[in-house]
Enzyme design. Structure first.
Site, PDB file in Angstrom:
ATOM      1  N   GLN A   1      23.753  56.596  48.326  1.00 40.78           N
ATOM      2  CA  GLN A   1      23.286  57.760  47.562  1.00 40.78           C
ATOM      3  C   GLN A   1      22.125  58.835  48.201  1.00 40.78           C
ATOM      4  O   GLN A   1      21.996  59.843  47.494  1.00 40.78           O
ATOM      5  CB  GLN A   1      22.615  56.817  46.393  1.00 40.78           C
ATOM      6  CG  GLN A   1      23.555  56.040  45.766  1.00 40.78           C
ATOM      7  CD  GLN A   1      24.786  56.816  44.699  1.00 40.78           C
ATOM      8  OE1 GLN A   1      24.795  57.907  44.643  1.00 40.78           O
ATOM      9  NE2 GLN A   1      25.569  56.034  44.342  1.00 40.78           N
TER      10      GLN A   1
ATOM     11  N   ALA B   1      31.729  58.747  52.704  1.00 40.35           N
ATOM     12  CA  ALA B   1      32.111  59.973  52.479  1.00 40.35           C
ATOM     13  C   ALA B   1      32.450  60.521  51.239  1.00 40.35           C
ATOM     14  O   ALA B   1      31.993  61.651  50.793  1.00 40.35           O
ATOM     15  CB  ALA B   1      33.207  60.409  53.341  1.00 40.35           C
ATOM     16  N   HIS B   2      32.864  59.471  50.070  1.00 43.70           N
ATOM     17  CA  HIS B   2      33.044  60.111  48.820  1.00 43.70           C
ATOM     18  C   HIS B   2      32.055  60.497  47.827  1.00 43.70           C
ATOM     19  O   HIS B   2      32.369  61.115  46.846  1.00 43.70           O
ATOM     20  CB  HIS B   2      34.212  59.093  48.070  1.00 43.70           C
ATOM     21  CG  HIS B   2      33.591  57.713  47.776  1.00 43.70           C
ATOM     22  ND1 HIS B   2      33.191  57.622  46.316  1.00 43.70           N
ATOM     23  CD2 HIS B   2      33.419  56.717  48.102  1.00 43.70           C
ATOM     24  CE1 HIS B   2      32.770  56.471  46.397  1.00 43.70           C
ATOM     25  NE2 HIS B   2      32.919  55.762  47.440  1.00 43.70           N
TER      26      HIS B   2
ATOM     27  N   THR C   1      44.229  50.934  62.712  1.00 46.20           N
ATOM     28  CA  THR C   1      44.393  52.622  63.299  1.00 46.20           C
ATOM     29  C   THR C   1      43.561  53.512  62.495  1.00 46.20           C
ATOM     30  O   THR C   1      43.286  53.332  61.293  1.00 46.20           O
ATOM     31  CB  THR C   1      45.867  53.016  62.878  1.00 46.20           C
ATOM     32  OG1 THR C   1      46.751  52.135  63.373  1.00 46.20           O
ATOM     33  CG2 THR C   1      46.113  54.436  63.210  1.00 46.20           C
TER      34      THR C   1
ATOM     35  N   CYS D   1      27.232  44.639  36.405  1.00 48.12           N
ATOM     36  CA  CYS D   1      26.503  43.419  36.578  1.00 48.12           C
ATOM     37  C   CYS D   1      26.457  43.284  38.372  1.00 48.12           C
ATOM     38  O   CYS D   1      27.473  43.441  38.815  1.00 48.12           O
ATOM     39  CB  CYS D   1      27.367  42.228  36.192  1.00 48.12           C
ATOM     40  SG  CYS D   1      27.296  42.502  34.092  1.00 48.12           S
TER      41      CYS D   1
HETATM   42  C1  LIG Z   1      24.465  52.373  46.619  1.00 46.96           C
HETATM   43  C2  LIG Z   1      25.855  51.819  47.022  1.00 46.96           C
HETATM   44  N1  LIG Z   1      25.997  51.210  47.822  1.00 46.96           N
HETATM   45  C3  LIG Z   1      27.418  50.645  48.137  1.00 46.96           C
HETATM   46  C4  LIG Z   1      28.449  51.558  47.509  1.00 46.96           C
HETATM   47  C5  LIG Z   1      30.003  51.074  48.071  1.00 46.96           C
HETATM   48  O1  LIG Z   1      30.398  52.292  48.504  1.00 46.96           O
HETATM   49  P1  LIG Z   1      32.022  52.381  48.704  1.00 46.96           P
HETATM   50  O2  LIG Z   1      32.484  53.030  47.271  1.00 46.96           O
HETATM   51  O3  LIG Z   1      32.094  53.652  49.809  1.00 46.96           O
HETATM   52  O4  LIG Z   1      32.617  51.252  49.065  1.00 46.96           O
HETATM   53  C6  LIG Z   1      28.290  52.486  46.491  1.00 46.96           C
HETATM   54  C7  LIG Z   1      29.130  52.976  45.634  1.00 46.96           C
HETATM   55  O5  LIG Z   1      29.237  53.040  44.505  1.00 46.96           O
HETATM   56  C8  LIG Z   1      26.747  52.678  46.076  1.00 46.96           C
HETATM   57  O6  LIG Z   1      26.567  53.694  45.214  1.00 46.96           O
END
Ligand SMILES: Cc1ncc(COP(=O)(O)O)c(C=O)c1O
Length: 403
Positions: free
Chosen positions: A184, A205-206, A241, A339
């Site tokens: 974050q 990345a997202h 890959t 949760c």
């Molecule tokens: C603090 C945190 N860690 C890990 C993740 C997991 O990321 P990803 O969706 O790329 O697996 C998220 C995604 O919601 C997140 O907010």
């Protein structure tokens, strides 16, 4: 097929869940899909072109994160990166104690569950009402049998930014590797992993306008890792890959996010959009802030608002229901009450484990609401948010028990 009209994003206030791809990212990826789609391991020209793009993207990401390109391992997202960090390192050393906080993302707690089955112990560093870890308690835990520390840097549900510099210093002095879930934070703060001195860092990345399906683990040289997916790719540390096109999108997203931060003196301008909105929301009856105060620039994610919502009579309202009602008014937010996968001290299931860890009473733990902003928004888009929340709250208030 004619190109799709651009989507109206003015009601999308859920950046911490995921963010829409930036235009520049879509362009870079479309070009890469046409010209560098091949298998980067192939020895022919098609493969070499894909390999060049992959390595160029790795180099750009490394530079932007203050790391060496040799230290970046691409994987499918942060969940996988976190698993590779924790299970990978644990696989190379004898079982011991892992220290985490009670406000970790479920990706971490899921990996910890596996470690527990492998003979590891877990200890939780307590957090205060804002979600900030207790540094004294952490330092007391940095003795045998502790062999690894993993902390969420920017908490997704309540917006807390942990004081990483002192944490990293304490871990380094104790000779204990530190993994950081930076999901974050990356894109909202300039990150210099070398200066921070973290050993392992996961990001994806997202959350910053890049594609879904790619993340990375930064693993400092000298930290041993047991691959979790076998294969020759990524230096033998992650088989499969490589997704060169996604890597190019990731690099473009981080470059654009970093340029935006640099244009604003290293600060995320989203805080300037967030603060007036939050001030208006906090004037509504029954609405209070969870997590750190927005004035705490170093302590709270700049694009993040987390609320606990009650009726005017003080009866906590269900966050998930507020989310549904806000969406009926065209606003996409989240309840932030996912949760935790494993039981941390005091957890009893239902509601938010994070709010519980912050000391909220059980009755309020399902009343969280998260609003998270992104660079596609402007202040005019946010004008209607307080009114919409007030309407959703009133609708629920009249149907809440105890009204
Ligand atoms: C603090 C945190 N860690 C890990 C993740 C997991 O990321 P990803 O969706 O790329 O697996 C998220 C995604 O919601 C997140 O907010």
């Amino acid at each position: 097929m004619p190109p799709e009209a651009p989507q109206d994003l003015s009601g999308y206030l859920d950046a911490c869940a995921t963010s829409p791809p930036r235009e520049g990212v879509l362009k870079v990826m479309a070009a890469a899909h046409r010209s560098a789609w091949a298998n980067p391991s192939s020895l022919h020209g098609f493969g070499l072109r894909a390999s060049e793009l992959l390595e160029r993207s790795r180099g750009r990401l490394a530079e932007l994160l203050g790391a060496s390109q040799h230290d970046l391992i691409f994987c499918s997202g942060a969940s996988e990166a976190i698993h590779l960090a924790l299970l990978g390192l644990a696989g190379m050393i004898p079982p011991g104690r892992l220290v985490i906080s009670p406000v970790e993302h479920p990706a971490t707690t899921a990996a910890v569950e596996t470690l527990l089955r492998q003979g590891w112990e877990v200890a939780w560093v307590p957090v205060d009402r804002r979600g900030v870890i207790d540094l004294i308690a952490l330092s007391e835990l940095l003795v045998p049998p502790t062999r690894l520390v993993s902390l969420i840097w920017g908490q997704s549900e309540v917006g807390t930014i942990q004081p990483l510099e002192p944490v990293s210093r304490l871990c380094r002095n104790a000779g204990i590797p530190l993994h950081v879930d930076a999901v974050q934070v990356v894109g909202h703060r300039l990150v210099d992993a070398d200066a921070l001195g973290v050993d392992l860092l996961s990001c994806t990345a997202h959350k910053l306008g890049g594609p879904r399906g790619i993340g990375l683990l930064l693993c400092r040289r000298g930290i041993p890792l047991l691959p979790q997916i076998g294969g020759v790719q990524e230096g033998g540390l992650r088989g499969g890959t490589e997704a060169g096109v996604l890597a190019a999108g990731f690099a473009q997203a981080l470059e654009e996010a970093s340029e935006r931060l640099l244009r604003h003196g290293g600060q995320d301008p989203l805080a300037g959009l967030r603060d007036p909105l939050l001030a208006r929301l906090l004037k509504l009856p029954g609405v209070s802030l969870s997590g750190p105060a927005p004035e705490d620039r170093e302590g709270r994610l700049p694009h993040h608002i987390s609320l606990v919502v009650s009726s005017e009579a003080g009866v906590p309202l269900p966050g998930r229901e507020l989310v549904r009602r806000l969406w009926r008014q065209g606003l996409a937010v989240s309840s932030g009450s996912a949760c935790s996968a494993i039981a941390s001290p005091g957890s009893r299931g239902g509601g938010s484990a994070v709010l519980r860890a912050l000391g909220y009473p059980e009755s309020q733990c399902a009343s969280g609401l998260r609003i998270s902003l992104g660079p596609w928004l402007c202040s005019a888009d946010l004008e209607r948010v307080p009114g919409a929340l007030e309407q959703a709250r009133r609708e629920l208030e009249t149907s809440a028990p105890g009204h």
